[in-house]
Design an enzyme around this catalytic site. Structure first.
Site, PDB file in Angstrom:
ATOM      1  CD  GLU A 226     -38.464  90.911 -37.541  1.00  0.00           C
ATOM      2  OE1 GLU A 226     -37.383  91.048 -38.149  1.00  0.00           O
ATOM      3  OE2 GLU A 226     -38.536  90.650 -36.316  1.00  0.00           O
TER       4      GLU A 226
ATOM      5  CE  LYS B 245     -34.079  92.556 -37.263  1.00  0.00           C
ATOM      6  NZ  LYS B 245     -34.681  91.199 -37.109  1.00  0.00           N
TER       7      LYS B 245
ATOM      8  CB  CYS C  57     -37.011  92.138 -34.173  1.00  0.00           C
ATOM      9  SG  CYS C  57     -37.117  90.549 -33.297  1.00  0.00           S
TER      10      CYS C  57
END
Length: 532
Positions: A101, A201, A234
């Site tokens: 990321e 995300k 993440c």
């Protein structure tokens, strides 16, 4: 002390950098013993995967406004490194590679300052597109074109993270005032450069530059070498959507995980949570982290439920490429509590303790049990200390062997342990059952055996990486959730795998003998998603 260069292979149960220092990458490739046969990069029951921990070239001023040309010049410095890693991986027969990321554009932008760094991304459900072979089909897709060409040149699936933009109409009630959505996006390319899919995300971590998609992306993609993969990013790892729902409702056996994770000990170091996720869900995890030790950002790995290849280095400024052979059908640990070791003396004692479970009541943080109980509890002092910004209730593990219990709200945690020798260190058993509210809001139940930072009770919960205390133990608790992650670290940021793990008499337990080094953390980290 931890070594400067730390790549570990575990088997069985077991804001500034010197950005000009890149050097050559290091490779960690699984080498099979004679029992497994000679190393073969294309074994029928394995595939070859790579993850790259990348020390991104960052914008010197992420708040400044750049032209698209200037933004591309900076991003191409990172993409040049990516291409080098793809070519190195191709020489090893890699079939899929994952990059981290924020590795292409960096971080700490505002919504306005990141705009020149964003690519336009068409819907993969509506069009079929090979950016490398059709570079002029869409404007502002230069980054996608380079990634596509890397996948084509390396003849491998490629997963990367970039910022993307999507125009919207004023009639759209969710459309931002500037007329566009901006997303933190993972993209997947096939081995011929075709754009396969994208994931936007969902659980942003203080990312003012990006929008949260109105609808959660539950994305899987198929590969010819290992079947179906899932994808997330993440901070998503701590939440139900998208990945838990996706794993619950599909036959995904592998996940790709770009991340920019800042380590937080003792419970949420990058490789620690990556490995715990692989064990908890019985899947392979291909995790690529960004590499900025000055920000506490390091820790990547290729994890199966029973084996890990990982990298964690807080001193070396260079990037690192991990390559490993990965089983197409991972063998999970869940349920193995009834498979082996039932007659081991320590496990027999653990089962006896459970079968003789007394009636206990909590009064002013002290637990009182029936007088005829067979538990024979030690009664060390209860104390409180902050761990990961949460107020844990703890008891010290002072003895060479013992049995401890500590409770908070509805959760009681238990430890049955034995030590070959006492070390001059303080260990404690801690419990937390409540809403975590710092750097994110989510409900957790945690039972944790941790090494404290010093000999004082107030040091329990501090971040440490070195320990000498060796334990064999059972750790368990009466959890209210089935989503429990086994966190397990030993001295020098080494990962361990439990010998046994699972449910017994409505208690979830972790069992371990034969630590490879001193214990730093052994914890059961439960997530109650419905209480967020």
């Amino acid at each position: 002390a931890p070594s400067r260069f730390m790549v570990r292979i575990m088997s069985g149960a077991s804001s500034r950098l010197a950005l000009f220092l890149f050097g050559c990458c290091s490779l960690a490739l699984e080498v099979y013993t004679k029992e497994h046969g000679a190393a073969d990069p294309r074994r029928a029951d394995y595939y070859v995967a790579a993850v790259y921990e990348h020390p991104a070239v960052l914008s010197p001023n992420p708040l400044a406004f750049y032209s698209r040309k200037q933004a591309l010049e900076l991003m191409n410095q990172n993409l040049d490194i990516y291409e080098q890693q793809v070519m190195a991986a191709a020489q090893k027969g890699v079939q899929i590679i994952v990059f981290p990321e924020d590795g292409i554009h960096g971080f700490n932008f505002t919504r306005t300052s990141i705009y020149p760094f964003l690519d336009f991304i068409p819907s993969p459900q509506l069009i079929r597109w090979n950016p490398c072979l059709e570079p002029h089909r869409f404007s502002d897709t230069e980054v996608l074109q380079r990634l596509s060409c890397m996948a084509l040149k390396g003849e491998m699936f490629l997963v990367a993270n970039l910022g993307t933009k999507q125009p919207c109409l004023s009639s759209d009630p969710g459309c931002p005032a500037d007329g566009r959505y901006q997303f933190n996006t993972n993209v997947v390319f096939s081995s011929n450069g075709t754009f396969v899919d994208r994931y936007r995300k969902h659980n942003l971590y203080f990312e003012a530059a990006f929008d949260t998609p109105f609808k959660v992306d539950h994305i899987t993609f198929d590969t010819p070498f290992a079947g179906k993969f899932g994808i997330f990013t993440c901070f998503d790892i701590l939440f139900f959507d998208p990945i838990v729902r996706l794993l619950r409702d599909s036959d995904v056996k592998h996940v790709v995980y770009p991340t920019a994770w800042m380590n937080q000990l003792p419970l949420l170091a990058a490789v620690e949570i990556q490995k715990a996720f692989a064990i908890a869900f019985g899947v392979n995890v291909l995790a690529a982290n960004i590499h900025h030790p000055s920000l506490g950002m390091t820790g990547s790995g290729i994890h199966t439920p029973t084996k890990s290849f990982w990298y964690h280095d807080m001193e070396n400024p260079r990037g690192h490429l991990i390559i490993a052979q990965v089983p197409k059908n991972p063998q999970g640990l869940t349920g193995t509590e009834n498979a082996v070791g039932k007659m081991d003396p320590s496990h027999t004692k653990f089962l006896e303790l459970l079968s003789g479970s007394p009636h206990c009541e909590k009064d002013a943080q002290e637990v009182h049990c029936d007088e005829d109980a067979k538990w024979n509890l030690n009664t060390p002092p209860v104390f409180y200390s902050e761990m990961m910004y949460d107020n844990f209730t703890l008891v010290p593990a002072w003895e060479k062997e013992g049995y401890l219990q500590v409770c908070s709200n509805s959760l009681c945690c238990y430890l049955l342990y034995k030590r070959p020798a006492l070390s001059k260190e303080l260990y404690a058993l801690g419990v937390f059952d409540g809403l975590h509210t710092v750097h994110g809001t989510y409900y957790i139940q945690v039972c944790a055996l941790v090494k404290c930072g010093g000999l004082g009770f107030h040091t329990c919960g501090q971040e440490i990486t070195v320990a000498s205390g060796i334990f064999e133990f059972h750790l368990w608790g009466n959890f209210s959730t089935s989503y429990i992650f086994p966190l397990f670290l030993t001295s020098g940021m080494r990962l361990e795998t439990p010998d046994q793990l699972g449910w017994e008499n409505d208690y979830y337990f972790l069992r371990k003998r034969g630590l490879s080094s001193g214990l730093v953390t052994a914890a059961l980290y439960g997530r109650l998603y419905e209480r967020n």
